[in-house]
Design a protein around this motif. Structure first.
Motif, PDB file in Angstrom:
ATOM      1  N   HIS A 393     -33.826 -24.133  28.404  1.00 20.94           N
ATOM      2  CA  HIS A 393     -33.174 -23.144  29.271  1.00 20.94           C
ATOM      3  C   HIS A 393     -31.815 -23.607  29.779  1.00 20.94           C
ATOM      4  N   GLY A 412     -31.254 -20.291  31.874  1.00 22.01           N
ATOM      5  CA  GLY A 412     -32.452 -19.536  31.543  1.00 22.01           C
ATOM      6  C   GLY A 412     -32.610 -19.510  30.036  1.00 22.01           C
ATOM      7  N   ARG A 413     -33.521 -18.695  29.539  1.00 22.20           N
ATOM      8  CA  ARG A 413     -33.771 -18.632  28.102  1.00 22.20           C
ATOM      9  C   ARG A 413     -32.547 -18.070  27.383  1.00 22.20           C
ATOM     10  N   LYS A 431     -32.449 -10.382  29.500  1.00 21.60           N
ATOM     11  CA  LYS A 431     -31.447 -10.182  30.546  1.00 21.60           C
ATOM     12  C   LYS A 431     -30.192  -9.507  30.009  1.00 21.60           C
TER      13      LYS A 431
END
Length: 564
Positions: A393, A412-413, A431
């Motif tokens: 991440h 994040g991912r 996202k």
């Protein structure tokens, strides 16, 4: 405004006293002290004058302060404005010079609403447009400087590489020439030495014959001398015959060695007067300036090169190699190209490494990143790359010269990543599209897209546009400001879209398992360009470099196609 910072009250000064002005009357064009300001405010002639503080007056631009309140020609107060001549007029001006003008209006009526007029809004908008245009020009020129630097490095590498190849080729030719010289000399020496050995043997035989002849002559009986001389006569005759025929022996020839340099080598020394040439390539800037009152929110827009149809594009295989195997099976999930033409691969899952190779496939270096799993990679400059990680991440910045991670940014991912003018754009799972400012590591959202669910979302940019592969068979195009351009989805063609790249015409190249699919610049058409029959295996990495298309399979099989 007076030359000095101290402004005196004009009324007091007329009475030969000096008091510092606290206020300014633009219509009277003079300063006022507090006492005179009160008189000024109650006087019938000046009570309607709009006075300002002296501090505010000093903040006005010098050009504004110089605006005359009265007509310099007639020494009368301006009362009218002529739109036809864009000119302030006094009563005398109107009667003398503007009798035929229409649309004239009183200044007093206009100035009441001047602060709230649309002109100020329009001017503010124009100034904002100008500022934005200048900022974009600055960014574009700075990007051009970076591009020139990259082209300089690439040209320098090309010059040195060509020189190295020339040296290597000349070394090979020289070695072959010297070997041939040595071999020829040995052959000639062997022929002459062989003849010399024969002659040496003959000399010994002649000496023996001479000795025998003298012995028979001095010590033999008459009969022996007679018979012996006959016998010796035959031997001498044989030797005479050998001497007469000695010129026929190959070793008797007059040999010599002559070195003849090939004319093409001589041409290099005499006819070739330069190594190459450096030329300036000049073309129209890829941006246009947009300002003006007739348009809203003017911005630079990318100028696309002359359009090209996806039906006109062809690809021919010109090279292939296998990425150097690691400790385990290769799992190549990312590909990028340095300014000097070297390629870098992200080898995920088992080998946890970056692999850098030259354009002929020879290894430059390996950079181990364990325990990180490098998913996708993009080049920032000729030695720095950014890498997304599969499960950690974060995006890491890697110095490929020192082979060290120099920075890590929590994201994040994240999956696909690309670099554009100081920013890293990446696909954030569930996202959307985010951007990282490389100078300060600040992360911001460009596109909110909760449909990005696959681990195989990739991204690229071209001009002012962002292109990325989303969920399933989707390819999307947005502006760098997050404005949606188009979305393409065709499950019959794009069962699962992975790697993505785009050419100068805005045509998108999407890699689909064993196919490379083209999507038109407007997102309305598609065409399959390459299939498994062209050597395409299960692949994720795809990249356009100059007029070449690079495709690397999951197992590390690299294909290079020439585009036309």
């Amino acid at each position: 405004m007076a030359a000095s910072n101290v402004i005196l009250c004009g009324i007091c000064d007329a009475q030969h006293t000096s008091h510092v002005a606290d206020y300014w009357c633009p219509e009277c064009d003079e300063g006022l002290c507090s006492t005179c300001k009160n008189h000024h405010g109650v006087s019938k002639a000046s009570r309607q004058h709009g006075i300002i503080s002296i501090d505010d007056y000093k903040k006005l631009p010098a050009e504004i302060c110089k605006i005359e309140q009265n007509c310099t020609e007639h020494d009368k107060k301006f009362q009218m404005f002529c739109p036809r001549h864009d000119q302030l007029c006094c009563i005398m001006c109107v009667s003398e010079n503007h009798k035929e003008c229409t649309g004239m209006f009183l200044i007093d009526e206009a100035i009441k609403s001047s602060r709230t007029s649309t002109l100020f809004d329009s001017l503010e908008k124009s100034l904002k447009d100008i500022q934005e245009n200048i900022e974009r020009v600055v960014k574009d020129r700075e990007a051009n400087l970076v591009e020139i630097k990259q082209q300089h490095l690439k040209s320098l590498h090309n010059i040195k590489d060509t020189r190295q190849k020339l040296n290597s080729r000349l070394d090979d030719l020289e070695k072959h020439m010297i070997d041939n010289l040595n071999s020829t000399e040995t052959q000639l020496k062997l022929k002459i030495v062989t003849l010399l050995n024969k002659l040496s043997e003959k000399k010994n035989e002649i000496e023996i014959l001479k000795t025998n002849l003298m012995s028979v002559k001095q010590h033999g009986s008459d009969l022996q001398a007679f018979i012996g001389s006959k016998m010796l006569e035959k031997d001498v005759a044989e030797e005479l015959k050998y001497v007469k025929n000695i010129s026929k022996d190959d070793g008797f020839s007059q040999f010599g060695l002559k070195c003849q340099i090939d004319d093409k080598i001589i041409d290099i020394l005499s006819n070739i007067i330069r190594f190459g040439s450096i030329k300036i390539e000049k073309s129209k800037s890829p941006i246009v300036i947009g300002v003006g009152h007739e348009k809203q929110a003017q911005f630079f827009t990318a100028v696309q090169p002359r359009s090209k149809s996806i039906d006109d594009i062809t690809a021919s295989l010109i090279g292939e190699f296998s990425v150097l195997a690691g400790k385990s099976s290769s799992c190549i999930t990312g590909l990028s190209v340095f300014p000097d033409g070297r390629m870098i691969f992200a080898d995920c899952y088992y080998n946890n490494r970056l692999v850098i190779v030259h354009n002929d496939g020879t290894l430059d270096c390996e950079i181990p990143l364990s325990p990180l799993l490098p998913f996708d990679v993009t080049c920032i400059d000729d030695k720095t790359v950014a890498v997304t990680t599969l499960f950690q991440h974060k995006v890491v910045i890697v110095d490929t010269e020192n082979r060290q991670v120099t920075n890590a940014i929590k994201t994040g991912r994240c999956r696909g990543i690309t670099y554009r003018q100081g920013q890293l754009f990446y696909c954030a799972i569930e996202k959307g599209i985010h951007a990282i400012n490389v100078s300060n590591n600040k992360v911001r959202t460009i596109v909110e897209d909760y449909t990005i669910k696959t681990d195989w979302s990739y991204i690229t940019t071209s001009g002012e546009n962002i292109f990325y592969t989303g969920y399933g068979s989707t390819v999307k195009c947005y502006s760098i400001r997050g404005e949606k351009r188009w979305e393409y989805k065709d499950t019959s063609i794009l069962s699962c879209a992975w790697g993505i790249t785009v050419d100068q015409h805005g045509i998108v190249y999407v890699i689909l398992n064993r196919d490379v699919v083209l999507i038109s610049a407007d997102g309305k058409k598609n065409r399959t360009l390459l299939t498994g029959e062209n050597g395409i295996q299960e692949s994720y990495g795809i990249y356009l470099h100059t007029n070449k298309l690079y495709v690397v399979s999951f197992t590390g099989q690299f294909l290079q196609f020439k585009m036309a």
